[in-house]
Design a protein around this motif. Structure first.
Motif, PDB file in Angstrom:
ATOM      1  N   THR A  56       0.833  -1.205   0.000  1.00  0.00           N
ATOM      2  CA  THR A  56       0.000   0.000   0.000  1.00  0.00           C
ATOM      3  C   THR A  56       0.870   1.258   0.000  1.00  0.00           C
ATOM      4  OG1 THR A  56      -0.254  -0.073   2.418  1.00  0.00           O
ATOM      5  CG2 THR A  56      -1.992  -1.098   1.097  1.00  0.00           C
ATOM      6  N   GLY A  57       2.019   1.201   0.646  1.00  0.00           N
ATOM      7  CA  GLY A  57       2.946   2.332   0.608  1.00  0.00           C
ATOM      8  C   GLY A  57       3.461   2.594  -0.794  1.00  0.00           C
ATOM      9  N   TYR A  59       1.980   1.738  -3.562  1.00  0.00           N
ATOM     10  CA  TYR A  59       0.862   2.272  -4.351  1.00  0.00           C
ATOM     11  C   TYR A  59       0.724   3.779  -4.146  1.00  0.00           C
ATOM     12  CZ  TYR A  59      -3.675   3.467  -6.117  1.00  0.00           C
ATOM     13  OH  TYR A  59      -4.685   4.100  -6.803  1.00  0.00           O
ATOM     14  N   GLN A  60       0.739   4.189  -2.895  1.00  0.00           N
ATOM     15  CA  GLN A  60       0.580   5.613  -2.605  1.00  0.00           C
ATOM     16  C   GLN A  60       1.717   6.440  -3.200  1.00  0.00           C
ATOM     17  OE1 GLN A  60      -0.960   6.505   1.539  1.00  0.00           O
ATOM     18  NE2 GLN A  60      -0.424   4.333   1.713  1.00  0.00           N
ATOM     19  N   LEU A  61       2.942   5.942  -3.092  1.00  0.00           N
ATOM     20  CA  LEU A  61       4.097   6.673  -3.627  1.00  0.00           C
ATOM     21  C   LEU A  61       4.046   6.819  -5.145  1.00  0.00           C
ATOM     22  CD1 LEU A  61       6.936   5.149  -1.438  1.00  0.00           C
ATOM     23  CD2 LEU A  61       6.170   7.524  -1.417  1.00  0.00           C
ATOM     24  N   PHE A  62       3.623   5.782  -5.830  1.00  0.00           N
ATOM     25  CA  PHE A  62       3.674   5.783  -7.292  1.00  0.00           C
ATOM     26  C   PHE A  62       2.391   6.263  -7.966  1.00  0.00           C
ATOM     27  CE2 PHE A  62       7.393   3.331  -6.433  1.00  0.00           C
ATOM     28  CZ  PHE A  62       8.215   3.525  -7.528  1.00  0.00           C
ATOM     29  N   TYR A  63       1.257   6.131  -7.296  1.00  0.00           N
ATOM     30  CA  TYR A  63      -0.011   6.397  -7.972  1.00  0.00           C
ATOM     31  C   TYR A  63      -0.827   7.550  -7.387  1.00  0.00           C
ATOM     32  CZ  TYR A  63       0.849   1.995 -10.342  1.00  0.00           C
ATOM     33  OH  TYR A  63       1.403   1.007 -11.103  1.00  0.00           O
ATOM     34  N   PRO A  68       2.143  13.452   0.974  1.00  0.00           N
ATOM     35  CA  PRO A  68       3.598  13.590   0.825  1.00  0.00           C
ATOM     36  C   PRO A  68       4.317  12.263   1.071  1.00  0.00           C
ATOM     37  CG  PRO A  68       2.720  15.282   2.296  1.00  0.00           C
ATOM     38  CD  PRO A  68       1.609  14.311   2.033  1.00  0.00           C
ATOM     39  N   ALA A  69       5.393  12.040   0.324  1.00  0.00           N
ATOM     40  CA  ALA A  69       6.165  10.805   0.457  1.00  0.00           C
ATOM     41  C   ALA A  69       6.650  10.612   1.889  1.00  0.00           C
ATOM     42  CB  ALA A  69       7.341  10.809  -0.511  1.00  0.00           C
ATOM     43  N   SER A  70       7.025  11.710   2.550  1.00  0.00           N
ATOM     44  CA  SER A  70       7.506  11.594   3.929  1.00  0.00           C
ATOM     45  C   SER A  70       6.415  11.070   4.864  1.00  0.00           C
ATOM     46  CB  SER A  70       8.008  12.952   4.433  1.00  0.00           C
ATOM     47  OG  SER A  70       6.970  13.926   4.363  1.00  0.00           O
ATOM     48  N   ALA A  71       5.176  11.465   4.633  1.00  0.00           N
ATOM     49  CA  ALA A  71       4.067  10.980   5.465  1.00  0.00           C
ATOM     50  C   ALA A  71       3.781   9.507   5.184  1.00  0.00           C
ATOM     51  CB  ALA A  71       2.809  11.815   5.210  1.00  0.00           C
ATOM     52  N   ILE A  72       3.848   9.111   3.923  1.00  0.00           N
ATOM     53  CA  ILE A  72       3.618   7.712   3.547  1.00  0.00           C
ATOM     54  C   ILE A  72       4.653   6.802   4.199  1.00  0.00           C
ATOM     55  CG2 ILE A  72       3.600   6.062   1.621  1.00  0.00           C
ATOM     56  CD1 ILE A  72       2.612   8.475  -0.133  1.00  0.00           C
ATOM     57  N   THR A  73       5.916   7.155   4.049  1.00  0.00           N
ATOM     58  CA  THR A  73       6.966   6.299   4.599  1.00  0.00           C
ATOM     59  C   THR A  73       6.956   6.303   6.121  1.00  0.00           C
ATOM     60  OG1 THR A  73       8.560   8.116   4.346  1.00  0.00           O
ATOM     61  CG2 THR A  73       8.466   6.475   2.586  1.00  0.00           C
ATOM     62  N   ASN A  74       6.649   7.455   6.735  1.00  0.00           N
ATOM     63  CA  ASN A  74       6.570   7.514   8.193  1.00  0.00           C
ATOM     64  C   ASN A  74       5.449   6.621   8.721  1.00  0.00           C
ATOM     65  OD1 ASN A  74       7.374   8.692  10.787  1.00  0.00           O
ATOM     66  ND2 ASN A  74       5.348   9.641  10.721  1.00  0.00           N
ATOM     67  N   GLU A  75       4.280   6.699   8.122  1.00  0.00           N
ATOM     68  CA  GLU A  75       3.148   5.876   8.572  1.00  0.00           C
ATOM     69  C   GLU A  75       3.426   4.387   8.350  1.00  0.00           C
ATOM     70  OE1 GLU A  75       0.369   6.603  10.362  1.00  0.00           O
ATOM     71  OE2 GLU A  75       1.431   8.500  10.570  1.00  0.00           O
ATOM     72  N   ALA A  76       4.019   4.059   7.205  1.00  0.00           N
ATOM     73  CA  ALA A  76       4.345   2.649   6.941  1.00  0.00           C
ATOM     74  C   ALA A  76       5.340   2.127   7.984  1.00  0.00           C
ATOM     75  CB  ALA A  76       4.918   2.493   5.540  1.00  0.00           C
ATOM     76  N   ALA A  77       6.340   2.936   8.315  1.00  0.00           N
ATOM     77  CA  ALA A  77       7.316   2.535   9.333  1.00  0.00           C
ATOM     78  C   ALA A  77       6.669   2.382  10.705  1.00  0.00           C
ATOM     79  CB  ALA A  77       8.462   3.544   9.397  1.00  0.00           C
ATOM     80  N   ASN A  78       5.753   3.283  11.039  1.00  0.00           N
ATOM     81  CA  ASN A  78       5.048   3.189  12.322  1.00  0.00           C
ATOM     82  C   ASN A  78       4.191   1.939  12.405  1.00  0.00           C
ATOM     83  OD1 ASN A  78       6.148   5.538  13.370  1.00  0.00           O
ATOM     84  ND2 ASN A  78       4.448   6.822  12.684  1.00  0.00           N
ATOM     85  N   LEU A  79       3.553   1.587  11.299  1.00  0.00           N
ATOM     86  CA  LEU A  79       2.727   0.379  11.300  1.00  0.00           C
ATOM     87  C   LEU A  79       3.587  -0.857  11.456  1.00  0.00           C
ATOM     88  CD1 LEU A  79       0.206   1.279   8.470  1.00  0.00           C
ATOM     89  CD2 LEU A  79      -0.308   1.032  10.881  1.00  0.00           C
TER      90      LEU A  79
END
Length: 79
Positions: A56-57, A59-63, A68-79
């Motif tokens: 899902t990360g 997908y969000q980054l590419f599509y 923001p990419a920083s929010a996507i990667t931060n949330e993925a890391a937190n999960l």
């Protein structure tokens, strides 16, 4: 769908979740290819929940361009 109907998420957030899930599934082959370029462990050793978070990360980054990419990667890391 049942989970979203029972959740307290706003209509906008429910729409975003639906977009991420459906988009990830629709583009799964391409997303798995992208992931394979970076994940160097045997896929069978990767926890399924972690694999889904990565998918899902990606997908969000590419599509998607709303998050923001920083929010996507931060949330993925937190999960």
């Amino acid at each position: 769908k049942q989970f979203l109907e029972k959740s307290d998420l706003s209509r906008v957030d429910k729409a975003l979740v639906t977009e991420i899930v459906n988009g990830t599934l629709k583009n799964l082959v391409r997303i798995d290819y992208i992931a394979s370029l970076f994940i160097k462990i045997n896929k069978s050793r990767l926890d399924k929940h972690i694999e889904d978070i990565i998918r899902t990360g990606i997908y969000q980054l590419f599509y998607l361009d709303r998050i923001p990419a920083s929010a996507i990667t931060n949330e993925a890391a937190n999960l």
